[in-house]
Design a protein around this motif. Structure first.
Motif, PDB file in Angstrom:
ATOM      1  N   SER A   1      54.827  27.969  80.605  1.00  0.00           N
ATOM      2  CA  SER A   1      53.845  29.001  80.948  1.00  0.00           C
ATOM      3  C   SER A   1      52.964  29.332  79.758  1.00  0.00           C
ATOM      4  N   SER A   2      51.673  29.514  80.043  1.00  0.00           N
ATOM      5  CA  SER A   2      50.756  29.975  79.004  1.00  0.00           C
ATOM      6  C   SER A   2      50.537  31.480  79.127  1.00  0.00           C
ATOM      7  N   ASN A   3      51.253  32.108  80.044  1.00  0.00           N
ATOM      8  CA  ASN A   3      51.148  33.551  80.247  1.00  0.00           C
ATOM      9  C   ASN A   3      52.543  34.131  80.414  1.00  0.00           C
ATOM     10  N   PRO A   4      53.357  34.085  79.365  1.00  0.00           N
ATOM     11  CA  PRO A   4      54.745  34.546  79.484  1.00  0.00           C
ATOM     12  C   PRO A   4      54.825  36.032  79.814  1.00  0.00           C
ATOM     13  N   SER A   5      55.836  36.362  80.588  1.00  0.00           N
ATOM     14  CA  SER A   5      55.994  37.735  81.051  1.00  0.00           C
ATOM     15  C   SER A   5      56.447  38.655  79.917  1.00  0.00           C
ATOM     16  N   ARG A   6      56.108  39.922  80.057  1.00  0.00           N
ATOM     17  CA  ARG A   6      56.579  40.961  79.141  1.00  0.00           C
ATOM     18  C   ARG A   6      57.826  41.658  79.671  1.00  0.00           C
ATOM     19  N   SER A   7      58.320  41.200  80.824  1.00  0.00           N
ATOM     20  CA  SER A   7      59.506  41.808  81.415  1.00  0.00           C
ATOM     21  C   SER A   7      60.752  41.055  80.984  1.00  0.00           C
ATOM     22  N   PRO A   8      61.790  41.745  80.517  1.00  0.00           N
ATOM     23  CA  PRO A   8      63.013  41.059  80.095  1.00  0.00           C
ATOM     24  C   PRO A   8      63.720  40.343  81.247  1.00  0.00           C
ATOM     25  N   THR A   9      63.493  40.784  82.479  1.00  0.00           N
ATOM     26  CA  THR A   9      64.182  40.160  83.610  1.00  0.00           C
ATOM     27  C   THR A   9      63.651  38.759  83.914  1.00  0.00           C
TER      28      THR A   9
ATOM     29  N   SER B   1      55.511  33.939  73.093  1.00  0.00           N
ATOM     30  CA  SER B   1      54.868  32.684  72.747  1.00  0.00           C
ATOM     31  C   SER B   1      54.907  31.782  73.970  1.00  0.00           C
ATOM     32  N   GLY B   2      53.746  31.388  74.460  1.00  0.00           N
ATOM     33  CA  GLY B   2      53.693  30.463  75.574  1.00  0.00           C
ATOM     34  C   GLY B   2      54.228  29.106  75.169  1.00  0.00           C
ATOM     35  N   TRP B   3      54.364  28.201  76.098  1.00  0.00           N
ATOM     36  CA  TRP B   3      54.959  26.911  75.796  1.00  0.00           C
ATOM     37  C   TRP B   3      54.199  26.210  74.674  1.00  0.00           C
ATOM     38  N   ASN B   4      54.957  25.580  73.828  1.00  0.00           N
ATOM     39  CA  ASN B   4      54.419  24.879  72.672  1.00  0.00           C
ATOM     40  C   ASN B   4      53.803  25.819  71.644  1.00  0.00           C
ATOM     41  N   GLY B   5      53.946  27.115  71.828  1.00  0.00           N
ATOM     42  CA  GLY B   5      53.444  28.072  70.849  1.00  0.00           C
ATOM     43  C   GLY B   5      51.950  28.252  70.823  1.00  0.00           C
ATOM     44  N   GLY B   6      51.238  27.722  71.823  1.00  0.00           N
ATOM     45  CA  GLY B   6      49.791  27.765  71.807  1.00  0.00           C
ATOM     46  C   GLY B   6      49.186  29.130  72.095  1.00  0.00           C
ATOM     47  N   ILE B   7      49.901  29.942  72.857  1.00  0.00           N
ATOM     48  CA  ILE B   7      49.399  31.257  73.247  1.00  0.00           C
ATOM     49  C   ILE B   7      50.400  32.305  72.767  1.00  0.00           C
ATOM     50  N   THR B   8      49.908  33.394  72.220  1.00  0.00           N
ATOM     51  CA  THR B   8      50.801  34.465  71.780  1.00  0.00           C
ATOM     52  C   THR B   8      50.315  35.808  72.298  1.00  0.00           C
ATOM     53  N   TYR B   9      51.260  36.709  72.563  1.00  0.00           N
ATOM     54  CA  TYR B   9      50.956  38.053  73.034  1.00  0.00           C
ATOM     55  C   TYR B   9      51.810  39.037  72.242  1.00  0.00           C
ATOM     56  N   TYR B  10      51.278  40.243  72.071  1.00  0.00           N
ATOM     57  CA  TYR B  10      51.987  41.259  71.297  1.00  0.00           C
ATOM     58  C   TYR B  10      51.925  42.603  71.999  1.00  0.00           C
ATOM     59  N   ALA B  11      52.961  43.386  71.805  1.00  0.00           N
ATOM     60  CA  ALA B  11      52.916  44.782  72.219  1.00  0.00           C
ATOM     61  C   ALA B  11      51.909  45.502  71.339  1.00  0.00           C
ATOM     62  N   ASP B  12      51.251  46.499  71.892  1.00  0.00           N
ATOM     63  CA  ASP B  12      50.247  47.235  71.126  1.00  0.00           C
ATOM     64  C   ASP B  12      50.844  47.850  69.860  1.00  0.00           C
ATOM     65  N   SER B  13      52.104  48.231  69.939  1.00  0.00           N
ATOM     66  CA  SER B  13      52.742  48.914  68.816  1.00  0.00           C
ATOM     67  C   SER B  13      52.952  48.013  67.601  1.00  0.00           C
ATOM     68  N   VAL B  14      52.897  46.692  67.798  1.00  0.00           N
ATOM     69  CA  VAL B  14      53.140  45.771  66.681  1.00  0.00           C
ATOM     70  C   VAL B  14      51.942  44.881  66.385  1.00  0.00           C
ATOM     71  N   LYS B  15      50.924  44.970  67.200  1.00  0.00           N
ATOM     72  CA  LYS B  15      49.752  44.109  67.030  1.00  0.00           C
ATOM     73  C   LYS B  15      49.126  44.328  65.651  1.00  0.00           C
ATOM     74  N   GLY B  16      48.845  43.233  64.967  1.00  0.00           N
ATOM     75  CA  GLY B  16      48.276  43.313  63.628  1.00  0.00           C
ATOM     76  C   GLY B  16      49.309  43.392  62.526  1.00  0.00           C
ATOM     77  N   ARG B  17      50.561  43.651  62.876  1.00  0.00           N
ATOM     78  CA  ARG B  17      51.640  43.739  61.876  1.00  0.00           C
ATOM     79  C   ARG B  17      52.663  42.616  62.031  1.00  0.00           C
ATOM     80  N   PHE B  18      52.908  42.180  63.262  1.00  0.00           N
ATOM     81  CA  PHE B  18      53.897  41.145  63.547  1.00  0.00           C
ATOM     82  C   PHE B  18      53.188  39.861  63.963  1.00  0.00           C
ATOM     83  N   THR B  19      53.812  38.724  63.611  1.00  0.00           N
ATOM     84  CA  THR B  19      53.277  37.429  63.993  1.00  0.00           C
ATOM     85  C   THR B  19      54.404  36.534  64.505  1.00  0.00           C
ATOM     86  N   VAL B  20      54.228  36.009  65.716  1.00  0.00           N
ATOM     87  CA  VAL B  20      55.220  35.103  66.285  1.00  0.00           C
ATOM     88  C   VAL B  20      54.727  33.672  66.086  1.00  0.00           C
ATOM     89  N   SER B  21      55.658  32.783  65.756  1.00  0.00           N
ATOM     90  CA  SER B  21      55.311  31.382  65.545  1.00  0.00           C
ATOM     91  C   SER B  21      56.495  30.504  65.917  1.00  0.00           C
TER      92      SER B  21
END
Length: 126
Positions: free
Chosen positions: A103-111, A51-71
């Motif tokens: 950030s409106s483009n949060p990283s997918r890397s845990p580091t 979830s980007g800052w303020n929750g405005g942008i969200t991204y999902y892994a392909d494996s959970v897209k359509g099943r999980f929702t972040v808010s």
């Protein structure tokens, strides 16, 4: 310093639902980028959703897209992960993470993330 505490994990059957919560304390995290990761036994920690800052942008892994929702609920300083149509392969420890970056483009890397919760176990039985 920010403390993150996950809750809501548990045992659920294949096709069931769970809602995870990540409660933040110490600082207001509305301007932070935040994410959910998971780690199954013997596997590396993997990205689930962000979830980007303020929750405005969200991204999902392909494996959970359509099943999980972040808010987010900024009034409660809390991030959520609604998980529907759960599968046995979703079984893992789920972690929330945050970084003080608007950030409106949060990283997918845990580091990339600075703060982590202790994790909550999700087990999906077949």
């Amino acid at each position: 310093q920010v403390q993150l505490v996950e809750s809501g994990g548990g045992l659920v059957r294949d096709g069931g639902s769970l809602r995870l919560s990540c409660a933040a304390s110490g600082r207001t995290v509305s301007s932070y980028a935040m994410a959910w990761f998971r780690q199954a036994p013997g596997k590396e920690r993997e990205f689930v959703a962000a979830s980007g800052w303020n929750g405005g942008i969200t991204y999902y892994a392909d494996s959970v897209k359509g099943r999980f929702t972040v808010s987010r609920d900024n009034a409660e300083n809390t991030m959520y992960l609604q998980m529907d149509s759960l599968k046995p392969e979703d079984t893992a420890v789920y972690y929330c993470a945050a970084i003080p970056m608007a950030s409106s483009n949060p990283s997918r890397s845990p580091t990339w993330y600075r703060y982590w919760g202790q994790g909550t176990q999700v087990t999906v039985s077949s």
